[in-house]
Design a protein around this motif. Structure first.
Motif, mmCIF file in Angstrom:
data_model
loop_
_atom_site.group_PDB
_atom_site.id
_atom_site.type_symbol
_atom_site.label_atom_id
_atom_site.label_comp_id
_atom_site.label_asym_id
_atom_site.label_seq_id
_atom_site.Cartn_x
_atom_site.Cartn_y
_atom_site.Cartn_z
ATOM 1 N N ASP A 38 58.823 38.231 -37.541
ATOM 2 C CA ASP A 38 57.664 39.130 -38.076
ATOM 3 C C ASP A 38 57.446 40.008 -37.130
ATOM 4 O OD1 ASP A 38 55.279 39.953 -39.177
ATOM 5 O OD2 ASP A 38 54.069 38.145 -38.990
ATOM 6 N N LEU A 39 57.401 40.070 -35.664
ATOM 7 C CA LEU A 39 57.127 41.313 -34.725
ATOM 8 C C LEU A 39 58.257 41.876 -34.786
ATOM 9 C CD1 LEU A 39 55.773 42.200 -32.328
ATOM 10 C CD2 LEU A 39 56.896 40.558 -30.884
ATOM 11 N N ALA A 40 59.476 41.652 -35.051
ATOM 12 C CA ALA A 40 60.720 42.520 -35.052
ATOM 13 C C ALA A 40 60.755 43.226 -36.102
ATOM 14 C CB ALA A 40 61.994 41.569 -35.158
ATOM 15 N N GLY A 41 60.006 43.050 -37.300
ATOM 16 C CA GLY A 41 60.107 43.579 -38.444
ATOM 17 C C GLY A 41 59.023 44.557 -38.394
ATOM 18 N N ARG A 42 57.948 44.346 -37.495
ATOM 19 C CA ARG A 42 56.969 45.508 -37.403
ATOM 20 C C ARG A 42 57.184 46.545 -36.386
ATOM 21 N NH1 ARG A 42 51.655 42.854 -38.747
ATOM 22 N NH2 ARG A 42 51.916 40.935 -39.805
ATOM 23 N N LEU A 43 58.381 46.162 -35.442
ATOM 24 C CA LEU A 43 58.614 47.280 -34.398
ATOM 25 C C LEU A 43 59.823 47.996 -34.922
ATOM 26 C CD1 LEU A 43 58.730 44.892 -31.469
ATOM 27 C CD2 LEU A 43 57.109 46.794 -31.935
ATOM 28 N N VAL A 44 60.582 47.881 -36.106
ATOM 29 C CA VAL A 44 61.691 48.609 -36.429
ATOM 30 C C VAL A 44 61.551 48.996 -37.871
ATOM 31 C CG1 VAL A 44 63.245 47.552 -34.585
ATOM 32 C CG2 VAL A 44 63.488 46.602 -36.918
ATOM 33 N N GLN A 45 62.548 49.977 -38.365
ATOM 34 C CA GLN A 45 62.124 50.408 -39.687
ATOM 35 C C GLN A 45 63.111 49.430 -40.794
ATOM 36 O OE1 GLN A 45 62.773 52.161 -37.211
ATOM 37 N NE2 GLN A 45 61.755 54.126 -37.188
ATOM 38 N N GLU A 46 63.871 48.942 -40.083
ATOM 39 C CA GLU A 46 64.716 48.159 -40.860
ATOM 40 C C GLU A 46 64.210 46.705 -41.641
ATOM 41 O OE1 GLU A 46 67.403 50.448 -38.314
ATOM 42 O OE2 GLU A 46 65.718 49.318 -38.097
ATOM 43 N N ASP A 47 64.729 46.321 -42.753
ATOM 44 C CA ASP A 47 64.215 45.051 -43.298
ATOM 45 C C ASP A 47 65.288 44.008 -42.645
ATOM 46 O OD1 ASP A 47 62.223 45.668 -45.074
ATOM 47 O OD2 ASP A 47 63.826 46.016 -46.578
ATOM 48 N N LEU A 48 64.687 42.822 -42.162
ATOM 49 C CA LEU A 48 65.717 41.881 -41.494
ATOM 50 C C LEU A 48 65.530 40.729 -42.240
ATOM 51 C CD1 LEU A 48 63.755 42.329 -37.946
ATOM 52 C CD2 LEU A 48 65.867 43.627 -38.756
ATOM 53 N N LEU A 49 67.140 40.274 -42.425
ATOM 54 C CA LEU A 49 67.153 38.872 -43.111
ATOM 55 C C LEU A 49 68.137 37.860 -42.366
ATOM 56 C CD1 LEU A 49 67.282 41.388 -45.277
ATOM 57 C CD2 LEU A 49 66.816 39.925 -47.006
ATOM 58 N N LEU A 50 67.830 36.706 -42.037
ATOM 59 C CA LEU A 50 68.620 35.807 -41.386
ATOM 60 C C LEU A 50 69.449 34.890 -42.302
ATOM 61 C CD1 LEU A 50 69.091 35.187 -38.362
ATOM 62 C CD2 LEU A 50 67.281 33.558 -38.495
ATOM 63 N N MET A 51 70.639 34.834 -41.978
ATOM 64 C CA MET A 51 71.523 34.002 -42.894
ATOM 65 C C MET A 51 72.080 32.950 -42.010
ATOM 66 S SD MET A 51 71.304 35.906 -45.701
ATOM 67 C CE MET A 51 72.451 35.154 -46.640
ATOM 68 N N GLU A 52 71.779 31.668 -42.561
ATOM 69 C CA GLU A 52 72.537 30.475 -41.670
ATOM 70 C C GLU A 52 73.594 29.969 -42.623
ATOM 71 O OE1 GLU A 52 69.903 27.193 -39.844
ATOM 72 O OE2 GLU A 52 69.999 26.988 -42.065
ATOM 73 N N ARG A 53 74.480 29.463 -41.871
ATOM 74 C CA ARG A 53 75.927 28.748 -42.469
ATOM 75 C C ARG A 53 75.356 27.285 -43.117
ATOM 76 N NH1 ARG A 53 81.257 29.272 -40.956
ATOM 77 N NH2 ARG A 53 80.612 30.117 -38.941
ATOM 78 N N SER A 54 75.898 27.160 -44.140
ATOM 79 C CA SER A 54 75.487 25.696 -44.924
ATOM 80 C C SER A 54 76.852 25.453 -45.809
ATOM 81 C CB SER A 54 74.350 25.784 -45.761
ATOM 82 O OG SER A 54 74.542 26.826 -47.011
ATOM 83 N N ARG A 55 76.515 24.218 -46.239
ATOM 84 C CA ARG A 55 77.651 23.819 -46.892
ATOM 85 C C ARG A 55 77.923 24.768 -48.141
ATOM 86 N NH1 ARG A 55 76.621 16.992 -47.327
ATOM 87 N NH2 ARG A 55 76.894 16.749 -45.298
ATOM 88 N N GLN A 56 77.113 25.257 -48.566
ATOM 89 C CA GLN A 56 76.954 26.161 -49.870
ATOM 90 C C GLN A 56 77.475 27.705 -49.453
ATOM 91 O OE1 GLN A 56 74.057 24.415 -49.453
ATOM 92 N NE2 GLN A 56 74.892 22.636 -50.557
ATOM 93 N N GLY A 57 77.858 27.792 -48.152
ATOM 94 C CA GLY A 57 77.920 29.084 -47.652
ATOM 95 C C GLY A 57 76.969 29.470 -46.988
ATOM 96 N N TYR A 58 76.863 31.089 -46.568
ATOM 97 C CA TYR A 58 75.741 31.516 -45.837
ATOM 98 C C TYR A 58 74.365 31.490 -46.664
ATOM 99 C CZ TYR A 58 78.239 32.401 -41.616
ATOM 100 O OH TYR A 58 79.163 32.299 -40.363
ATOM 101 N N ARG A 59 73.411 31.002 -46.272
ATOM 102 C CA ARG A 59 72.232 30.897 -46.744
ATOM 103 C C ARG A 59 70.956 31.695 -45.958
ATOM 104 N NH1 ARG A 59 68.213 26.792 -46.887
ATOM 105 N NH2 ARG A 59 69.103 25.914 -45.094
#
Length: 247
Positions: free
Chosen positions: A57-78
């Protein structure tokens, strides 16, 4: 049950190191005073400990970019976490928790042609070598925040070759992928730029290239990009601009 894993990962590999990076490389824009960080351009001050459980949340308030975190799972990155301000015709609640194939299900041919190459890029990505790409759309509004409900029925009927330069907008997304060194998860960032389509009048060659790209685009992709309702007018306007390069 303890702190969620994605939050712990973001603390170790996300906004805390981002603070150091911003202060080092952009001292004209950011200033830190003990437990606060100032965004000089916007006169905003953030109390860092307030974001201990939500560093993304803090990171998103400091930069202009949208930030999305992808985690590896059995179905691929989620998609497991995000700071999203500027979606184009989608909602975070519809995609959160979904793997890449489900997120991109509306994209024509994704599962048949693109899923394997995209998965390959994700699997081979190294923390020392981030990658980037550009994505483009033609939209009817300059609004950065553009969820599906913002679309106005019948808008395409108001567009003609005379006003297309002012009533249509070229929306560009600069997207990056970076593997986080500590967690191994992938941070997907999106920086969005919007310009009136008439910006192409200063670059006839670019207008020509865009015209050819649209002409060669399969109909299902044109439909996905919402180009079909304005195809004739858009191509006519681009052809008019492209003719400048012969003058």
């Amino acid at each position: 049950m303890g702190i969620p894993r994605y939050i712990a990962l973001a603390i170790s590999g996300g906004s805390m190191s981002m603070l150091d990076h911003l202060l080092k490389h952009f001292p004209q824009h950011y200033r830190r005073h003990s437990q606060t960080i100032d965004a000089i351009a916007t006169h905003q001050v953030w109390h860092i400990p307030d974001f201990e459980s939500a560093p993304l949340d803090l990171a998103g308030r400091l930069v202009q970019e949208d930030l999305l975190l992808m985690e590896r799972s059995r179905q691929g990155y989620r998609l497991v976490a995000a700071s999203l301000c500027f979606p184009l015709r989608w909602r975070l609640r519809e995609k959160l928790g979904c793997p890449l194939t489900q997120i991109h299900a509306p994209v024509p041919g994704y599962s048949e042609k693109l899923a394997h190459p995209v998965d390959s890029v994700f699997n081979r990505l190294k923390s020392s070598h981030p990658v980037w790409r550009l994505n483009w759309s033609i939209v009817e509004s300059p609004e950065l925040f553009f969820p599906p409900e913002n679309a106005k029925p019948g808008w395409e009927t108001t567009i003609n070759c005379q006003n297309a330069g002012d009533k249509l907008f070229l929306r560009m997304e600069r997207q990056t992928l970076r593997r986080l060194a500590t967690s191994g998860d992938i941070l997907f960032t999106v920086r969005t730029y919007v310009h009136p389509l008439r910006v192409l009048e200063d670059n006839p060659q670019m207008a020509h290239n865009l015209m050819e790209t649209i002409q060669q685009m399969p109909l299902e992709m044109q439909n996905y990009k919402n180009l079909l309702p304005i195809q004739e007018v858009l191509l006519g306007y681009l052809e008019y601009i492209a003719s400048f390069k012969h003058l």
